[in-house]
Design a protein around this motif. Sequence first.
Motif, PDB file in Angstrom:
ATOM      1  N   MET A   1      33.662  35.429  38.347  1.00 34.24           N
ATOM      2  CA  MET A   1      34.146  35.483  39.826  1.00 34.24           C
ATOM      3  C   MET A   1      35.763  35.777  39.590  1.00 34.24           C
ATOM      4  O   MET A   1      36.294  35.019  38.691  1.00 34.24           O
ATOM      5  N   LYS A   2      36.276  36.823  40.356  1.00 36.00           N
ATOM      6  CA  LYS A   2      37.679  37.067  40.222  1.00 36.00           C
ATOM      7  C   LYS A   2      38.417  35.995  40.850  1.00 36.00           C
ATOM      8  O   LYS A   2      38.013  35.231  41.857  1.00 36.00           O
ATOM      9  N   THR A   3      39.629  35.893  40.265  1.00 37.61           N
ATOM     10  CA  THR A   3      40.526  34.717  40.697  1.00 37.61           C
ATOM     11  C   THR A   3      41.722  35.348  41.012  1.00 37.61           C
ATOM     12  O   THR A   3      42.460  36.128  40.247  1.00 37.61           O
ATOM     13  N   VAL A   4      42.265  35.013  42.349  1.00 36.04           N
ATOM     14  CA  VAL A   4      43.660  35.605  42.818  1.00 36.04           C
ATOM     15  C   VAL A   4      44.470  34.434  43.393  1.00 36.04           C
ATOM     16  O   VAL A   4      43.995  33.783  43.939  1.00 36.04           O
ATOM     17  N   SER A   5      45.912  34.568  42.790  1.00 38.29           N
ATOM     18  CA  SER A   5      46.686  33.555  43.302  1.00 38.29           C
ATOM     19  C   SER A   5      47.118  33.812  44.905  1.00 38.29           C
ATOM     20  O   SER A   5      46.808  35.028  45.320  1.00 38.29           O
ATOM     21  N   LEU A   6      47.259  33.073  45.473  1.00 42.34           N
ATOM     22  CA  LEU A   6      47.620  32.938  46.948  1.00 42.34           C
ATOM     23  C   LEU A   6      48.620  34.083  47.161  1.00 42.34           C
ATOM     24  O   LEU A   6      48.459  34.618  48.397  1.00 42.34           O
ATOM     25  N   ASP A   7      49.799  34.280  46.569  1.00 44.41           N
ATOM     26  CA  ASP A   7      50.727  35.170  46.724  1.00 44.41           C
ATOM     27  C   ASP A   7      50.201  36.660  46.585  1.00 44.41           C
ATOM     28  O   ASP A   7      50.402  37.471  47.321  1.00 44.41           O
ATOM     29  N   ASP A   8      49.380  36.745  45.481  1.00 48.57           N
ATOM     30  CA  ASP A   8      48.910  37.974  45.289  1.00 48.57           C
ATOM     31  C   ASP A   8      47.633  38.307  46.207  1.00 48.57           C
ATOM     32  O   ASP A   8      47.624  39.852  46.718  1.00 48.57           O
ATOM     33  N   ALA A   9      47.040  37.484  46.929  1.00 43.80           N
ATOM     34  CA  ALA A   9      46.207  37.706  47.974  1.00 43.80           C
ATOM     35  C   ALA A   9      46.732  38.020  49.190  1.00 43.80           C
ATOM     36  O   ALA A   9      46.430  39.062  49.993  1.00 43.80           O
TER      37      ALA A   9
ATOM     38  N   ALA B   1      33.560  42.446  50.758  1.00 43.17           N
ATOM     39  CA  ALA B   1      32.654  43.057  51.849  1.00 43.17           C
ATOM     40  C   ALA B   1      31.502  43.883  51.062  1.00 43.17           C
ATOM     41  O   ALA B   1      30.428  43.930  51.422  1.00 43.17           O
ATOM     42  N   ARG B   2      32.022  44.419  49.750  1.00 45.98           N
ATOM     43  CA  ARG B   2      30.987  45.220  49.096  1.00 45.98           C
ATOM     44  C   ARG B   2      30.281  44.348  48.146  1.00 45.98           C
ATOM     45  O   ARG B   2      29.529  44.814  47.291  1.00 45.98           O
ATOM     46  N   GLY B   3      30.397  42.737  48.066  1.00 46.58           N
ATOM     47  CA  GLY B   3      29.712  42.177  47.411  1.00 46.58           C
ATOM     48  C   GLY B   3      30.450  41.489  46.047  1.00 46.58           C
ATOM     49  O   GLY B   3      29.749  41.235  45.112  1.00 46.58           O
ATOM     50  N   GLU B   4      31.868  41.695  45.952  1.00 44.53           N
ATOM     51  CA  GLU B   4      32.470  41.237  45.052  1.00 44.53           C
ATOM     52  C   GLU B   4      33.333  39.790  45.414  1.00 44.53           C
ATOM     53  O   GLU B   4      34.585  40.163  45.724  1.00 44.53           O
ATOM     54  N   PRO B   5      32.809  38.660  45.431  1.00 51.14           N
ATOM     55  CA  PRO B   5      33.433  37.592  46.091  1.00 51.14           C
ATOM     56  C   PRO B   5      34.738  37.056  44.783  1.00 51.14           C
ATOM     57  O   PRO B   5      34.558  37.522  44.049  1.00 51.14           O
ATOM     58  N   PHE B   6      35.639  36.478  45.492  1.00 51.35           N
ATOM     59  CA  PHE B   6      36.752  35.869  44.625  1.00 51.35           C
ATOM     60  C   PHE B   6      37.376  34.845  45.252  1.00 51.35           C
ATOM     61  O   PHE B   6      37.200  34.249  46.335  1.00 51.35           O
TER      62      PHE B   6
END
Length: 79
Positions: free
Chosen positions: A1-9, A21-26
């Motif tokens: 599963m992809k991990t994203v920092s709060l700043d990048d999000a 929404a296309r099925g790629e949770p993070f």
Amino acid sequence: MKTVSLDDARADLPNLVARAARGEPFLITEAGQPLVKVEAADRSPPARRRLGSLAGQFSVPDDFDRMGEDEIIRLFEGT
């Protein structure tokens, strides 16, 4: 599963939401610690209720509209 920092999000939220929404949770993380998991919501239509689905499973007494009549009259009259 992809991990994203709060700043990048914050910087790329529309793109990330579209991918989820296309099925790629993070996961959104802050200081390396997971905060929230973002994934697509269940978009299936709600279950429809069927009218009459309880038919025959209970009965209403004939005097339903008069049940407790004596007590109600007594409470209103104060006797």
